[in-house]
Design an enzyme around this catalytic site. Structure first.
Site, PDB file in Angstrom:
ATOM      1  N   GLU A 169       3.054  -7.087   8.928  1.00 48.55           N
ATOM      2  CA  GLU A 169       3.314  -5.649   8.846  1.00 48.55           C
ATOM      3  C   GLU A 169       3.930  -5.262   7.504  1.00 48.55           C
ATOM      4  O   GLU A 169       3.941  -4.106   7.115  1.00 48.55           O
ATOM      5  CB  GLU A 169       4.268  -5.220   9.963  1.00 48.55           C
ATOM      6  CG  GLU A 169       3.603  -5.076  11.309  1.00 48.55           C
ATOM      7  CD  GLU A 169       2.374  -4.184  11.243  1.00 48.55           C
ATOM      8  OE1 GLU A 169       2.471  -3.058  10.724  1.00 48.55           O
ATOM      9  OE2 GLU A 169       1.308  -4.628  11.701  1.00 48.55           O
ATOM     10  N   ARG A 179      -4.583  -9.426 -19.812  1.00 50.69           N
ATOM     11  CA  ARG A 179      -5.600  -9.149 -20.830  1.00 50.69           C
ATOM     12  C   ARG A 179      -5.100  -8.195 -21.905  1.00 50.69           C
ATOM     13  O   ARG A 179      -5.713  -8.055 -22.953  1.00 50.69           O
ATOM     14  CB  ARG A 179      -6.904  -8.651 -20.190  1.00 50.69           C
ATOM     15  CG  ARG A 179      -6.811  -7.314 -19.521  1.00 50.69           C
ATOM     16  CD  ARG A 179      -8.010  -7.070 -18.628  1.00 50.69           C
ATOM     17  NE  ARG A 179      -9.259  -7.032 -19.365  1.00 50.69           N
ATOM     18  CZ  ARG A 179      -9.672  -5.999 -20.087  1.00 50.69           C
ATOM     19  NH1 ARG A 179      -8.930  -4.919 -20.182  1.00 50.69           N
ATOM     20  NH2 ARG A 179     -10.832  -6.043 -20.722  1.00 50.69           N
ATOM     21  N   PRO A 186       0.820  -1.215   0.000  1.00 54.12           N
ATOM     22  CA  PRO A 186       0.000   0.000   0.000  1.00 54.12           C
ATOM     23  C   PRO A 186       0.854   1.266   0.000  1.00 54.12           C
ATOM     24  O   PRO A 186       0.373   2.350  -0.320  1.00 54.12           O
ATOM     25  CB  PRO A 186      -0.821  -0.115   1.291  1.00 54.12           C
ATOM     26  CG  PRO A 186      -0.111  -1.112   2.138  1.00 54.12           C
ATOM     27  CD  PRO A 186       0.626  -2.027   1.204  1.00 54.12           C
ATOM     28  N   ASP A 189     -11.750   0.337 -23.783  1.00 60.71           N
ATOM     29  CA  ASP A 189     -11.915   0.287 -22.331  1.00 60.71           C
ATOM     30  C   ASP A 189     -11.635   1.645 -21.692  1.00 60.71           C
ATOM     31  O   ASP A 189     -10.917   2.478 -22.244  1.00 60.71           O
ATOM     32  CB  ASP A 189     -10.937  -0.727 -21.713  1.00 60.71           C
ATOM     33  CG  ASP A 189     -11.450  -2.155 -21.816  1.00 60.71           C
ATOM     34  OD1 ASP A 189     -12.657  -2.337 -22.047  1.00 60.71           O
ATOM     35  OD2 ASP A 189     -10.632  -3.072 -21.654  1.00 60.71           O
TER      36      ASP A 189
HETATM   37  N1  SAM Z   1       1.997  -2.215   7.415  1.00 59.81           N
HETATM   38  C1  SAM Z   1       1.811  -2.034   6.006  1.00 59.81           C
HETATM   39  C2  SAM Z   1       1.576  -0.552   5.718  1.00 59.81           C
HETATM   40  O1  SAM Z   1       0.963   0.106   6.540  1.00 59.81           O
HETATM   41  O2  SAM Z   1       1.977  -0.089   4.629  1.00 59.81           O
HETATM   42  C3  SAM Z   1       0.620  -2.824   5.534  1.00 59.81           C
HETATM   43  C4  SAM Z   1       0.887  -4.275   5.426  1.00 59.81           C
HETATM   44  S1  SAM Z   1      -0.486  -5.156   4.776  1.00 59.81           S
HETATM   45  C5  SAM Z   1      -1.415  -5.566   6.197  1.00 59.81           C
HETATM   46  C6  SAM Z   1       0.214  -6.681   4.302  1.00 59.81           C
HETATM   47  C7  SAM Z   1       0.567  -6.830   2.843  1.00 59.81           C
HETATM   48  O3  SAM Z   1      -0.584  -6.735   2.041  1.00 59.81           O
HETATM   49  C8  SAM Z   1       1.516  -5.811   2.283  1.00 59.81           C
HETATM   50  O4  SAM Z   1       2.869  -6.134   2.573  1.00 59.81           O
HETATM   51  C9  SAM Z   1       1.228  -5.884   0.801  1.00 59.81           C
HETATM   52  O5  SAM Z   1       1.922  -6.918   0.151  1.00 59.81           O
HETATM   53  C10 SAM Z   1      -0.268  -6.209   0.768  1.00 59.81           C
HETATM   54  N2  SAM Z   1      -1.119  -5.039   0.519  1.00 59.81           N
HETATM   55  C11 SAM Z   1      -1.999  -4.492   1.382  1.00 59.81           C
HETATM   56  N3  SAM Z   1      -2.635  -3.454   0.843  1.00 59.81           N
HETATM   57  C12 SAM Z   1      -2.166  -3.332  -0.419  1.00 59.81           C
HETATM   58  C13 SAM Z   1      -2.435  -2.417  -1.475  1.00 59.81           C
HETATM   59  N4  SAM Z   1      -3.310  -1.430  -1.345  1.00 59.81           N
HETATM   60  N5  SAM Z   1      -1.752  -2.578  -2.641  1.00 59.81           N
HETATM   61  C14 SAM Z   1      -0.850  -3.569  -2.778  1.00 59.81           C
HETATM   62  N6  SAM Z   1      -0.547  -4.462  -1.805  1.00 59.81           N
HETATM   63  C15 SAM Z   1      -1.199  -4.350  -0.635  1.00 59.81           C
END
Ligand code: SAM
Length: 224
Positions: A113, A151, A86, A166
């Site tokens: 995390e 795709r 994220p 699209d």
């Molecule tokens: N502690 C991290 C932070 O606040 O940035 C969040 C970790 S999340 C609970 C666990 C994993 O989910 C991340 O390491 C990532 O691989 C994935 N993930 C969660 N949200 C995501 C998003 N919006 N885009 C891409 N990957 C995501």
């Protein structure tokens, strides 16, 4: 093209990869998508893939060793290593188009995390987020990227479904669609779509695409 998804939850990916366009792309051998369990590269009796964070705080952090071992086993000089997080740059249609030209993507999924920063500093080429919200792990995010990329590989979509019209392909959201019946509960299909005038239909669609973009995503029109 080949896509390798590295996750602690391979089962999350199986269903999505076995259906619809991703299934077809794999069957036609236009995309080879493989899913690996990062734990397969963990060592020790308990195959530990995570540990507590230095500096304290809650949660667990995914360890360097299994991730480096997995990526080093899979990558070639052409590979692009992408971390789903994220905290990454927002994934967009133009990224999907760019990746569709690559020969090998490794999509790395976090959990807990997140991932030890040394993975990001020394192994990862790009950090991508699928949107401003936090998922439990990266498997669903990796599937989103895989679907959007696959795709766009030439030959994957049949004539019945083209990516050219699209949303985002010309910077706008797509125009509205209608199908039979002509009238449903008193709501008629716009006459222009029944007229057979291709020029008028194209004009109408462009106007509707602009209106929809103005309403739902005015940010896309900034600078136009
Ligand atoms: N502690 C991290 C932070 O606040 O940035 C969040 C970790 S999340 C609970 C666990 C994993 O989910 C991340 O390491 C990532 O691989 C994935 N993930 C969660 N949200 C995501 C998003 N919006 N885009 C891409 N990957 C995501």
């Amino acid at each position: 093209m080949q896509i390798d998804i590295l996750t602690l939850f391979p089962k999350i990916c199986e269903g999505a990869l076995a259906e619809s366009i991703m299934k077809r792309a794999r069957e036609k051998r236009l995309a080879e998508v493989r899913v690996h369990n990062i734990r397969d590269w963990a060592t020790g009796k308990h195959l530990v893939a995570d540990d507590t964070p230095y500096g304290g705080g809650q949660g667990m952090v995914m360890k360097c060793e299994p991730i480096f071992a997995a990526v080093e086993a899979l990558r070639t000089p052409e590979s692009k290593v992408i971390l789903m997080t994220p905290a990454g740059r927002r994934f967009q249609q133009c990224d999907a188009a760019r990746f569709a030209l690559d020969s090998h993507l490794i999509l790395l999924c976090g959990h807990y995390e997140g991932i030890d920063q040394r993975v990001i500093d020394h192994l990862v080429d790009e950090e991508l987020s699928i949107g401003d919200y936090v998922l439990t792990n990266g498997a669903i995010a990796a599937l989103v990227v895989t679907d959007a990329v696959v795709r766009l590989i030439p030959g994957v979509l049949g004539d019945e479904q083209s990516a050219a019209d699209d949303s985002f392909s010309d910077g706008l959201l797509e125009y509205p669609h209608y199908t039979r019946p002509v009238e449903f509960r008193g709501w008629r299909v716009p006459d222009v779509l029944l007229s057979g005038h291709h020029g008028e239909i194209a004009k109408w669609r462009r106007q509707k695409a602009l209106k929809k973009t103005e309403k739902n995503r005015p940010d896309l029109l900034d600078g136009k």
